[in-house]
Design an enzyme around this catalytic site. Structure first.
Site, PDB file in Angstrom:
ATOM      1  N   GLY A  13       0.813  -1.214   0.000  1.00  0.00           N
ATOM      2  CA  GLY A  13       0.000   0.000   0.000  1.00  0.00           C
ATOM      3  C   GLY A  13       0.845   1.263   0.000  1.00  0.00           C
ATOM      4  N   ASN A 108       5.353  -5.505   5.632  1.00  0.00           N
ATOM      5  CA  ASN A 108       5.544  -6.912   5.990  1.00  0.00           C
ATOM      6  C   ASN A 108       5.745  -7.822   4.797  1.00  0.00           C
ATOM      7  OD1 ASN A 108       5.164  -6.551   8.640  1.00  0.00           O
ATOM      8  ND2 ASN A 108       2.985  -7.025   8.641  1.00  0.00           N
ATOM      9  N   THR A 136       5.045   1.438   6.119  1.00  0.00           N
ATOM     10  CA  THR A 136       3.670   0.973   6.294  1.00  0.00           C
ATOM     11  C   THR A 136       2.911   1.899   7.224  1.00  0.00           C
ATOM     12  OG1 THR A 136       2.231  -0.686   7.268  1.00  0.00           O
ATOM     13  CG2 THR A 136       4.475  -0.713   8.034  1.00  0.00           C
ATOM     14  N   ASP A 138       0.446   1.031   8.812  1.00  0.00           N
ATOM     15  CA  ASP A 138      -0.051   0.215   9.927  1.00  0.00           C
ATOM     16  C   ASP A 138       0.904   0.209  11.116  1.00  0.00           C
ATOM     17  OD1 ASP A 138      -2.326  -0.461   8.539  1.00  0.00           O
ATOM     18  OD2 ASP A 138      -1.442  -2.274   7.676  1.00  0.00           O
ATOM     19  N   GLY A 181      -6.414  -0.669   9.615  1.00  0.00           N
ATOM     20  CA  GLY A 181      -5.652  -1.440  10.586  1.00  0.00           C
ATOM     21  C   GLY A 181      -6.291  -2.803  10.803  1.00  0.00           C
ATOM     22  N   GLU A 237     -10.712  -1.059  11.431  1.00  0.00           N
ATOM     23  CA  GLU A 237     -11.414  -1.914  10.477  1.00  0.00           C
ATOM     24  C   GLU A 237     -11.275  -3.385  10.865  1.00  0.00           C
ATOM     25  OE1 GLU A 237      -9.560  -1.156   6.669  1.00  0.00           O
ATOM     26  OE2 GLU A 237      -7.671  -2.093   7.270  1.00  0.00           O
ATOM     27  N   TYR A 295      -9.259   5.458   1.745  1.00  0.00           N
ATOM     28  CA  TYR A 295      -7.959   5.695   1.132  1.00  0.00           C
ATOM     29  C   TYR A 295      -7.403   7.072   1.435  1.00  0.00           C
ATOM     30  CZ  TYR A 295      -8.555   1.155  -0.747  1.00  0.00           C
ATOM     31  OH  TYR A 295      -8.702  -0.196  -0.822  1.00  0.00           O
ATOM     32  N   LEU A 296      -8.259   7.991   1.889  1.00  0.00           N
ATOM     33  CA  LEU A 296      -7.776   9.342   2.197  1.00  0.00           C
ATOM     34  C   LEU A 296      -6.641   9.308   3.214  1.00  0.00           C
ATOM     35  CD1 LEU A 296     -11.007  11.541   2.359  1.00  0.00           C
ATOM     36  CD2 LEU A 296      -9.739  10.661   0.401  1.00  0.00           C
ATOM     37  N   ARG A 298      -4.229   7.393   3.741  1.00  0.00           N
ATOM     38  CA  ARG A 298      -2.870   7.027   3.367  1.00  0.00           C
ATOM     39  C   ARG A 298      -2.359   7.808   2.160  1.00  0.00           C
ATOM     40  NH1 ARG A 298      -3.695   0.919   0.869  1.00  0.00           N
ATOM     41  NH2 ARG A 298      -4.041   1.529  -1.292  1.00  0.00           N
TER      42      ARG A 298
END
Lengths: 403, 403
Positions: A13, A108, A136, A138, A181, A237, A295-296, A298
């Site tokens: 991502g 990852n 990432t 995350d 997440g 999420e 998506y905003l 990231r």
């Protein structure tokens, strides 16, 4: 020593600062006399096996700096994870182009791809230096204080909750936002930094590190609404029940799964709508609104942490320095050494690859529905300078004349 | 002349700059020797009838400037629309507190509230100066070039689409975002300003000024996907079929309606999910993602147009000047007089109240699924300075060696 050709690619991502790492690799590489040209592969490892390569040595420094400041992955990305056969295809292309170093910027899965490529290269005697550069939103790479991309996404979440808290104070009700997440709640927890006054939201924060019990959720919301006349909720999420089943699967009639069997969590507003519907129907609260940051969080252009920008650049530069001098493959890791300062380390690929860091217990409140002061201390310096400050009127009351 | 007490309030949906107008009223009023104190009503007209008033003259200028820079309505807001009985309650409170001027910052509904209060005051001989100060992210007030709040929300939408376009270019597929706007498509259309290169998204823009035909939508998406290998769609929450029925009502099992019978469009991700499901199931495209910008687009802290900030301040200041000098009630309107410059005018309340401006035909492309260059020219100066610039690598291809 012959001058080397190196190859860089971006996987997984996108983030707001992943291009800083890309430009860090390109610019640092060109400072080494031993490096001749820098190639890029379009759309990650897929671009290698498709022989879809570009010559990044022909980019100007002006253009590279503009790209560095642009969100998302400028070379394109992929979700592909190489297996042995995929690796053989990679080596065939690298060999054809005399590539001796491979840099992969990603999370990852991408670090695991670098590990596989590295091990396969060693096992077949293919001479390749394979480096992983962390990225990432995350924040779930083990062995790192934090990962580039996370601070800027966290800043987006913080600024978003600052705003929705103020919006909800003006027109009161229950508001629930779903944040990215799947396994790690760091990004959702970042909402806590939006709080200024004790009664500000988010009032409740649910992360995937704790089991989500719908009855507890409803009683938390009820108590908050009775106390404040409103309630702001941040939910990951990836929240799940005690069997590990994602809460979203309880609603969606059809769920999309990826090649690994993971349920598709992003790109839908279903979870926020489910949680709102529960609050409306079970608690009888009228004004209940849900948003999904999607998506905003990231990729939003213009919301970035300057600390994150600098570090993302540095991990790219350090990767090249390690590749030229350390004599081994590895992953660049960020270690916190001051308040606030970091240093970098080259760690073994198998210490990072395909492992998932989650929030440490000390960062999550004992109640399970908020964060601790330790989390505030952890995140605050990462958000960077110039964070908006929410202010309130002092509201001196006028004595009532009527009634 | 005795020194006057004035009252200010905020109505309707919050914006990123509505507090600039509030502070404009307070600061300008205190420059007039004829004005004694400035009261604020909490949560709009509801705060008046509840006698829930605060003394804004006791705020410091430092605090007021901090509040001006803070999004959402600092005094709180309401969706109440006064009728005759409600007005009598308002007058009772105003009279008890010797209030002679009422300033209401808001959109369509709020301007109509000011019109009713103004007419009722005149009909019962209550001496009151009633002023409407424009505000709405929907940009749907007639007689205004644009309305404060819209430029900042438009900037958010532009920056969001810049980001998602780049994200979608990295990991390709179909992406659909739903933007606020029940009747007017201005905010959705703002997505067009995110485009830099000809193949950038948004590729398709659907506004409520045109009938939404699901079959045309699907063929538009199909054609775009075949051409670009991806497709970015911006859709207004208010898109509707040829009978005027909202597309969202086709999906939602239960729809929430307000007191006026309007379907609740915001605070749910249902429309984006519906459109994505159509694309997935009818076109067989695999990666389809939907986002709903929700409350972020009107309240996000840290995304604001400086042009909007200045004008929002000015409409507040001008309202006080008109109230003190023009000798009549009215609404402050923004007129464009240069490229780019504006002047203000006091227009009659009934020329604005409860009317809805929609996008002029010249702003919507003949295809009905995009905007015209005229719209770009209209919006560009409103977005303010320092807009992020998306950059690309030049991508000089490396000649293939294999195959």
């Amino acid at each position: 020593m012959a001058r080397q050709k190196i190859l860089v690619a971006q996987g997984g991502g996108p983030t707001a600062v992943i291009n800083q790492s890309l430009v860090g690799v390109i610019q640092e590489a060109r400072r080494f006399a031993g490096i001749d040209v820098v190639y890029g592969a379009r759309h990650g490892v897929r671009g290698i096996i498709n022989e879809d390569l570009v010559d990044l040595s022909q980019e100007t420094s002006v253009s590279l700096e503009a790209v560095a400041a642009t969100p998302s992955s400028a070379l394109g990305s992929t979700r592909d994870k190489p297996d042995r056969k995929y690796c053989q295809e990679i080596f065939r292309v690298l060999k054809a182009h005399d590539i001796s170093q491979f840099y992969y910027i990603g999370g990852n899965d991408s670090s695991d791809a670098v590990r596989i490529v590295s091990e396969e290269a060693a096992s077949v005697g293919y001479p390749l230096r394979a480096m992983h550069i962390p990225k990432t939103i995350d924040n779930d790479l083990v062995g790192n204080d934090h990962t580039p991309g996370f601070p800027s996404a966290a800043r987006f979440v913080t600024q978003a909750f600052m705003g929705v808290n103020l919006d909800n104070a003006a027109l009161t009700g229950v508001y629930c936002a779903v944040v990215m997440g799947r396994h790690a709640g760091f990004l959702t927890a970042a909402s806590a930094l939006a709080k200024v006054f004790p009664d500000d939201g988010p009032h409740l924060i649910y992360v995937p590190e704790r089991t989500f019990v719908i009855e507890s959720f409803l009683s938390d919301v009820k108590a908050c609404f009775e106390k404040h006349g409103r309630c702001i909720i941040a939910a990951s999420e990836g929240i799940h029940d005690d069997k590990g089943e994602a809460i979203i699967t309880r609603l969606a009639s059809t769920v999309e799964r990826d090649a690994h069997g993971n349920v598709q969590l992003s790109g839908t507003g279903a979870l926020a709508d489910l949680l709102c519907e529960e609050v409306k129907s079970k608690l009888g609260i009228k004004r209940v609104r849900g948003d999904t940051f999607g998506y905003l969080q990231r990729s939003f252009a213009g919301c970035v942490s300057d600390v994150d920008q600098r570090e993302a650049r540095e991990v790219g530069e350090k990767a090249v320095q390690y590749a030229m001098r350390a004599g081994r493959d590895g992953s660049v890791a960020i270690k916190r050494v001051g308040d606030y300062a970091v240093r970098y380390e080259l760690v073994a690929l198998d210490s990072v690859a395909a492992k998932t860091r989650v929030m440490e217990d000390g960062l999550i409140a004992a109640s399970g529905n908020h964060v601790t002061p330790a989390f505030h201390n952890y995140l605050r310096p990462l958000l960077g300078s110039g964070l908006p400050q929410a202010a309130r009127l002092r509201m001196e009351p006028v004595a009532k004349v009527l009634k």
